[in-house]
Write a protein that holds these residues in place. Structure first.
Motif, PDB file in Angstrom:
ATOM      1  N   LYS A 373     -64.200  -7.627 -44.530  1.00  0.00           N
ATOM      2  CA  LYS A 373     -62.996  -8.459 -44.412  1.00  0.00           C
ATOM      3  C   LYS A 373     -62.310  -8.195 -43.082  1.00  0.00           C
ATOM      4  N   ASP A 374     -60.987  -8.054 -43.110  1.00  0.00           N
ATOM      5  CA  ASP A 374     -60.225  -7.822 -41.882  1.00  0.00           C
ATOM      6  C   ASP A 374     -59.829  -6.364 -41.729  1.00  0.00           C
ATOM      7  N   ASN A 375     -60.462  -5.475 -42.489  1.00  0.00           N
ATOM      8  CA  ASN A 375     -60.119  -4.050 -42.409  1.00  0.00           C
ATOM      9  C   ASN A 375     -60.604  -3.464 -41.086  1.00  0.00           C
ATOM     10  N   LEU A 376     -59.727  -2.714 -40.445  1.00  0.00           N
ATOM     11  CA  LEU A 376     -60.058  -2.101 -39.169  1.00  0.00           C
ATOM     12  C   LEU A 376     -61.021  -0.944 -39.369  1.00  0.00           C
ATOM     13  N   GLU A 377     -61.934  -0.789 -38.420  1.00  0.00           N
ATOM     14  CA  GLU A 377     -62.883   0.315 -38.496  1.00  0.00           C
ATOM     15  C   GLU A 377     -62.132   1.645 -38.443  1.00  0.00           C
ATOM     16  N   GLY A 378     -62.418   2.513 -39.396  1.00  0.00           N
ATOM     17  CA  GLY A 378     -61.752   3.812 -39.483  1.00  0.00           C
ATOM     18  C   GLY A 378     -60.628   3.846 -40.496  1.00  0.00           C
ATOM     19  N   SER A 379     -60.181   2.685 -40.971  1.00  0.00           N
ATOM     20  CA  SER A 379     -59.122   2.671 -41.980  1.00  0.00           C
ATOM     21  C   SER A 379     -59.665   3.141 -43.318  1.00  0.00           C
ATOM     22  N   ALA A 380     -58.767   3.477 -44.232  1.00  0.00           N
ATOM     23  CA  ALA A 380     -59.184   4.015 -45.530  1.00  0.00           C
ATOM     24  C   ALA A 380     -60.014   3.001 -46.307  1.00  0.00           C
ATOM     25  N   LYS A 381     -59.592   1.754 -46.289  1.00  0.00           N
ATOM     26  CA  LYS A 381     -60.327   0.717 -47.025  1.00  0.00           C
ATOM     27  C   LYS A 381     -61.704   0.483 -46.405  1.00  0.00           C
ATOM     28  N   TYR A 382     -61.755   0.478 -45.066  1.00  0.00           N
ATOM     29  CA  TYR A 382     -63.033   0.282 -44.372  1.00  0.00           C
ATOM     30  C   TYR A 382     -63.997   1.419 -44.708  1.00  0.00           C
ATOM     31  N   ASN A 383     -63.496   2.648 -44.675  1.00  0.00           N
ATOM     32  CA  ASN A 383     -64.356   3.798 -44.969  1.00  0.00           C
ATOM     33  C   ASN A 383     -64.865   3.760 -46.404  1.00  0.00           C
ATOM     34  N   GLN A 384     -64.012   3.294 -47.339  1.00  0.00           N
ATOM     35  CA  GLN A 384     -64.436   3.203 -48.735  1.00  0.00           C
ATOM     36  C   GLN A 384     -65.555   2.171 -48.893  1.00  0.00           C
ATOM     37  N   LEU A 385     -65.386   1.025 -48.245  1.00  0.00           N
ATOM     38  CA  LEU A 385     -66.430   0.007 -48.295  1.00  0.00           C
ATOM     39  C   LEU A 385     -67.724   0.506 -47.654  1.00  0.00           C
ATOM     40  N   MET A 386     -67.603   1.261 -46.562  1.00  0.00           N
ATOM     41  CA  MET A 386     -68.785   1.802 -45.901  1.00  0.00           C
ATOM     42  C   MET A 386     -69.519   2.782 -46.816  1.00  0.00           C
ATOM     43  N   GLU A 387     -68.802   3.640 -47.510  1.00  0.00           N
ATOM     44  CA  GLU A 387     -69.435   4.598 -48.426  1.00  0.00           C
ATOM     45  C   GLU A 387     -70.123   3.873 -49.579  1.00  0.00           C
ATOM     46  N   ASP A 388     -69.479   2.809 -50.068  1.00  0.00           N
ATOM     47  CA  ASP A 388     -70.112   2.023 -51.139  1.00  0.00           C
ATOM     48  C   ASP A 388     -71.435   1.431 -50.656  1.00  0.00           C
TER      49      ASP A 388
END
Length: 687
Positions: A373-388
């Motif tokens: 989505k529009d989550n910035l790289e390094g943000s908490a939401k971005y990192n959670q999506l990356m781990e998933d």
């Protein structure tokens, strides 16, 4: 494994998988060579079972199917991915409600699998064979299978489909149950609606035999599946003796199917892979043994046509070229060993993603589909999506035969080899079977024509006796040129690649463009030759429609074509002026042509019509008019076509290509062109 993003909108059964993320999901990246299959358990009557109970039933069915598949495919060599199944209970599908509106509906719990078949289309049909056997042995189980073209099972039988069936109306209506192909009929009131999978399964459960396809459709599919009977399956296997490093020979003795990924790795090698081939750290060439290796014909052909000259500094000593069989065994052994070396050099642990090309391709696909989505790289939401995404990739990549996965298996087997097996391989060298002949690699044009005729048949336009009417023949050529192509062409505004298999179902698809003001074929700036089929079609039809103009001597009045003398004078004046402009050029041209043709017999080569026009009462007595016999265009067209065909001696050429495209089968018996009141012999040509 280089991959392209998935176009599927079905999320996988993963607790962390978003159900709909701007159209993106964590579905594993798939290439264009994939086949996707679904196995649905017997329909639950009350629909009250919870997810835990569904998973229990699916797990039991999965184990039963796995044992059955292992038995059927015990000696099968998969080209790329193997047949694999996972349990899905939370998947959803997208249904089109209107042109630009979709809705998400749940898919019934099922077993799901994706297999990439690479260059060997046989894997796709072997999976269909497995699904037939699975549904035959498990009562109430229904299967569905699609590929990049969609419902390819009905595409295979496109010539026998009912009128309502086409690529759009057949979507999600093709299933396999009890070892039979089913086509769930469409509603006459709404042929554009897509039937949900749950709705189709409900209809099938109410009457399993109602939707079975016709015998013609079933036979088309069965003909492909007959290739996988025990007797015929061996025809696709090629056995060849090769001189291999002892480590490679020992691994293949335990896992013959590893020959496919090893050969693919060699044929798809890049400069980085070649560094591993020069080192040969895992499979050094010093200790080698002759052993019989089993290939699929597809793999063997790929390996034989992959040119390679090994670096002598590596330690490869090949037999002299004067001993072709020994040289062939040595060179094949080098290629196979290099393939195993490439795979072993890429072995990685499951958690190592940084240098994994498959992970990088998967991540690019997620980004392109808007997964973050529009989550910035390094943000908490971005990192959670990356781990998933990482968790899902690691859990699912074992389903696919990527190089790191296969390489890890090879390294593990290499470290656990039993020296006893190596000694046995050396003992067996003296009693190896002879290599199979690879003459099948060379196919003559006649054999290719026979294969195509056997596969697609020949459309008969004329009587089997070989007699043909010249007028009928030229009429058929004209009709052929008038037909609209059954294949999708290229849209100038939006270039799209369309599969030929799907496009054959799309009837009345027009390829024709307006005839341009340019030659039929002209060199393009890059010196290639372009061909305008419409201009060619127009010229041929104009030739076939050519007629000798009749002399208008029978007019009742010499003034009947003019309203008055003023019109007559005006027309005569216009004709005179026109003649004055072109008379000198035409006369010079005609005189030159007469001089050239007078030295030839070309005039005698044309077949004349035997029909004489009766002399009318009061007609002028001109000898040239009385003796004039018009050229029979139909007879000359057919005669020249047959002469051209015979001059090609059965080879490829303009006449044979046109006749083949028309569906005309040429034989060796005598045929005759039937003109009015005469026969023109066309020996050894029949249509």
């Amino acid at each position: 494994m280089s991959s392209t993003p998935s176009t599927s909108s079905t999320p996988t059964n993963n607790p962390t998988t978003p159900t709909n993320n701007l159209g993106a999901n964590l579905e594993f990246v798939r290439e264009e060579d994939f086949v996707e299959y679904f196995i649905f358990p017997p329909t639950n009557k009350d629909n009250n079972e919870d997810d835990d109970k569904n998973e229990t039933h699916l797990e039991s069915l999965l184990q039963k199917i796995k044992a059955q598949v292992d038995q059927i495919s015990e000696d099968y060599i998969w080209h790329k991915d193997e047949f694999n199944l996972t349990i899905r209970t939370e998947a959803r599908e997208s249904l089109r409600e209107e042109e630009n509106n979709e809705k998400q509906v749940p898919l019934p719990p099922h077993l799901h699998g994706i297999t990439h078949y690479g260059d060997n289309i046989q894997d796709e049909w072997f999976i269909v064979h497995l699904l037939y056997e699975i549904t035959r042995e498990n009562a109430g189980v229904v299967a569905r299978v699609v590929d990049a073209d969609g419902e390819f099972l009905v595409i295979e039988a496109a010539d026998y489909l009912p009128k309502w069936a086409n690529p759009d109306t057949c979507e999600q209506r093709v299933y396999i149950a009890e070892g039979h192909l089913l086509l769930v009929q469409n509603s006459p009131s709404n042929t554009a609606a897509v039937l949900s999978v749950a709705g189709a399964l409900s209809k099938i459960s109410q009457n399993p035999t109602l939707y079975r396809v016709s015998a013609n459709i079933q036979n088309c599919v069965d003909e492909r599946l007959n290739e996988f009977t025990k007797e015929r399956r061996q025809e696709a296997i090629h056995t060849q003796v090769a001189h291999l490093p002892i480590g490679v020979a020992s691994i293949l003795a335990q896992r013959p199917s590893l020959i496919a990924p090893a050969c693919r790795a060699f044929c798809e090698r890049d400069p980085i892979d070649m560094k591993a081939c020069r080192a040969m750290r895992f499979f050094p060439p010093e200790d080698r043994v002759r052993t019989a290796v089993k290939f699929t014909r597809c793999i063997y052909a790929m390996l034989m046509h992959s040119a390679y000259v090994p670096d002598r500094r590596t330690g490869w000593n090949l037999a002299s070229a004067t001993s072709p069989e020994e040289y062939k065994e040595d060179l094949l052994g080098v290629k196979i060993a290099c393939g195993f070396e490439i795979l072993a050099s890429q072995a990685k642990e499951n958690g190592d993603l940084e240098n994994d090309s498959a992970w990088r391709a998967y991540l690019r696909s997620l980004v392109s589909k808007g997964y973050f989505k529009d989550n910035l790289e390094g943000s908490a939401k971005y990192n959670q999506l990356m781990e998933d995404a990482k968790s899902f990739f690691i859990a699912n990549r074992l389903r696919f035969r990527t190089r790191p996965v296969v390489g890890k298996e090879i390294v593990q087997m290499l470290h656990s080899l039993d020296p006893v097996n190596a000694e046995k391989l050396r003992e067996d060298e003296s009693s190896l079977p002879r290599s199979d002949s690879d003459s099948w690699l060379d196919i003559s044009s006649e054999e290719l024509d026979a294969m195509l005729t056997k596969k697609y048949g020949t459309k008969k336009l004329f009587s089997p006796a070989g007699d043909m009417n010249a007028k009928e023949f030229t009429s058929n050529i004209t009709d052929f040129l008038d037909r609209q192509s059954e294949f999708d062409g290229i849209d100038d505004d939006e270039p799209t690649v369309v599969s030929p298999r799907k496009s054959t179902m799309r009837k009345n698809t027009s390829m024709r463009k307006a005839v341009k003001e340019h030659p039929i074929a002209a060199p393009s700036p890059d010196q290639s030759v372009s061909f305008d089929p419409d201009a060619f079609s127009t010229h041929v039809k104009n030739f076939l429609d050519f007629v000798i103009p009749e002399d208008n001597w029978e007019s009742n009045s010499e003034m009947s074509d003019y309203e008055d003398e003023e019109d007559l004078e005006r027309n005569i004046e216009e004709m005179t002026n026109s003649e004055m402009h072109i008379e000198s050029d035409i006369k010079a041209y005609m005189n030159q042509m007469d001089k050239e043709l007078s030295k030839t017999t070309i005039g005698k080569s044309f077949e004349k019509s035997s029909e004489k026009r009766p002399k009318s009462c009061g007609e002028d007595d001109f000898d040239d008019i009385e003796s004039f016999k018009p050229i029979d265009i139909n007879v000359n067209t057919l005669k020249n076509m047959m002469d051209s065909y015979k001059s090609q001696v059965g080879g490829s050429g303009p006449a044979s290509n046109l006749l083949t495209a028309m569906g005309v089968g040429m034989g060796n018996s005598t045929a005759s062109v039937k003109a009015p009141n005469k026969d023109v012999d066309l020996s050894e040509s029949t249509v």
